[in-house]
Design a protein around this motif. Sequence first.
Motif, mmCIF file in Angstrom:
data_model
loop_
_atom_site.group_PDB
_atom_site.id
_atom_site.type_symbol
_atom_site.label_atom_id
_atom_site.label_comp_id
_atom_site.label_asym_id
_atom_site.label_seq_id
_atom_site.Cartn_x
_atom_site.Cartn_y
_atom_site.Cartn_z
ATOM 1 N N ALA A 1 -7.219 5.887 9.659
ATOM 2 C CA ALA A 1 -6.612 4.593 9.310
ATOM 3 C C ALA A 1 -5.138 4.572 9.715
ATOM 4 N N ASP A 2 -4.458 5.683 9.503
ATOM 5 C CA ASP A 2 -3.045 5.780 9.894
ATOM 6 C C ASP A 2 -2.896 5.752 11.410
ATOM 7 N N ILE A 3 -3.807 6.424 12.107
ATOM 8 C CA ILE A 3 -3.764 6.432 13.567
ATOM 9 C C ILE A 3 -3.959 5.015 14.113
ATOM 10 N N ALA A 4 -4.925 4.307 13.574
ATOM 11 C CA ALA A 4 -5.221 2.951 14.043
ATOM 12 C C ALA A 4 -4.041 2.011 13.811
ATOM 13 N N LEU A 5 -3.473 2.047 12.620
ATOM 14 C CA LEU A 5 -2.341 1.168 12.340
ATOM 15 C C LEU A 5 -1.119 1.574 13.156
ATOM 16 N N ALA A 6 -0.876 2.864 13.293
ATOM 17 C CA ALA A 6 0.281 3.320 14.065
ATOM 18 C C ALA A 6 0.180 2.876 15.524
ATOM 19 N N ALA A 7 -1.013 2.881 16.087
ATOM 20 C CA ALA A 7 -1.199 2.421 17.461
ATOM 21 C C ALA A 7 -0.865 0.938 17.590
ATOM 22 N N ALA A 8 -1.325 0.144 16.634
ATOM 23 C CA ALA A 8 -1.030 -1.294 16.668
ATOM 24 C C ALA A 8 0.457 -1.548 16.461
ATOM 25 N N ILE A 9 1.046 -0.853 15.516
ATOM 26 C CA ILE A 9 2.474 -1.029 15.244
ATOM 27 C C ILE A 9 3.308 -0.548 16.429
ATOM 28 N N SER A 10 2.848 0.493 17.098
ATOM 29 C CA SER A 10 3.556 0.985 18.271
ATOM 30 C C SER A 10 3.685 -0.094 19.338
ATOM 31 N N SER A 11 2.619 -0.845 19.556
ATOM 32 C CA SER A 11 2.656 -1.939 20.532
ATOM 33 C C SER A 11 3.651 -3.016 20.118
ATOM 34 N N LEU A 12 3.620 -3.360 18.836
ATOM 35 C CA LEU A 12 4.554 -4.373 18.331
ATOM 36 C C LEU A 12 5.990 -3.866 18.356
ATOM 37 N N ASP A 13 6.177 -2.600 18.051
ATOM 38 C CA ASP A 13 7.505 -1.995 18.074
ATOM 39 C C ASP A 13 8.050 -1.958 19.498
ATOM 40 N N TYR A 14 7.214 -1.626 20.455
ATOM 41 C CA TYR A 14 7.606 -1.600 21.871
ATOM 42 C C TYR A 14 8.197 -2.949 22.275
ATOM 43 N N LEU A 15 7.564 -4.015 21.810
ATOM 44 C CA LEU A 15 7.982 -5.372 22.159
ATOM 45 C C LEU A 15 9.050 -5.936 21.213
ATOM 46 N N ILE B 1 0.838 -1.209 0.000
ATOM 47 C CA ILE B 1 0.000 0.000 0.000
ATOM 48 C C ILE B 1 0.867 1.251 0.000
ATOM 49 N N LEU B 2 1.866 1.290 0.850
ATOM 50 C CA LEU B 2 2.683 2.497 1.007
ATOM 51 C C LEU B 2 3.672 2.707 -0.135
ATOM 52 N N GLU B 3 3.817 1.736 -0.993
ATOM 53 C CA GLU B 3 4.583 1.943 -2.224
ATOM 54 C C GLU B 3 3.781 2.773 -3.215
ATOM 55 N N ARG B 4 2.467 2.821 -3.036
ATOM 56 C CA ARG B 4 1.570 3.463 -3.986
ATOM 57 C C ARG B 4 0.984 4.791 -3.514
ATOM 58 N N ARG B 5 1.123 5.092 -2.229
ATOM 59 C CA ARG B 5 0.567 6.341 -1.695
ATOM 60 C C ARG B 5 1.322 6.760 -0.441
ATOM 61 N N SER B 6 1.091 7.966 -0.008
ATOM 62 C CA SER B 6 1.801 8.520 1.151
ATOM 63 C C SER B 6 1.284 7.985 2.476
ATOM 64 N N PHE B 7 -0.029 7.787 2.553
ATOM 65 C CA PHE B 7 -0.657 7.281 3.772
ATOM 66 C C PHE B 7 -1.559 6.116 3.407
ATOM 67 N N LEU B 8 -2.113 5.442 4.383
ATOM 68 C CA LEU B 8 -2.875 4.219 4.112
ATOM 69 C C LEU B 8 -4.086 4.423 3.210
ATOM 70 N N ALA B 9 -4.833 5.497 3.453
ATOM 71 C CA ALA B 9 -6.067 5.702 2.693
ATOM 72 C C ALA B 9 -5.900 6.654 1.520
ATOM 73 N N GLY B 10 -4.697 7.122 1.278
ATOM 74 C CA GLY B 10 -4.471 8.050 0.171
ATOM 75 C C GLY B 10 -3.313 8.980 0.443
ATOM 76 N N ASP B 11 -3.464 10.207 0.019
ATOM 77 C CA ASP B 11 -2.377 11.176 0.159
ATOM 78 C C ASP B 11 -2.447 12.004 1.434
ATOM 79 N N PHE B 12 -3.446 11.738 2.267
ATOM 80 C CA PHE B 12 -3.627 12.512 3.485
ATOM 81 C C PHE B 12 -3.682 11.609 4.708
ATOM 82 N N PHE B 13 -3.226 12.114 5.826
ATOM 83 C CA PHE B 13 -3.255 11.439 7.111
ATOM 84 C C PHE B 13 -4.701 11.271 7.564
ATOM 85 N N THR B 14 -5.107 10.030 7.899
ATOM 86 C CA THR B 14 -6.483 9.757 8.323
ATOM 87 C C THR B 14 -6.493 8.877 9.571
#
Length: 89
Positions: free
Chosen positions: A29-43, A14-27
Amino acid sequence: MLHLKNHMKYFEWILERRSFLAGDFFTVADIALAAAISSLDYLSEINWENYNKVKNWYSVIKSRPSFREILEEKIYGIPPHKNYTNLDF
């Protein structure tokens, strides 16, 4: 772990084709994924060497002032990965 790899590959695609998950703007969707990735990154569950697009996207999200407070949170008894709060990891 297999499911994580499959999902990370999909986010990479997805990110090879656009700047953010849902398109060219922060939405939200980005907040939700970043929160999940943050937990995985922490661990330290993500091998960032395999996911450069997601890593760059996550660095942008981590740099947002609104996200900095999340990086300050800790899990009692479990220290964060050494690069967890590093914005340019």
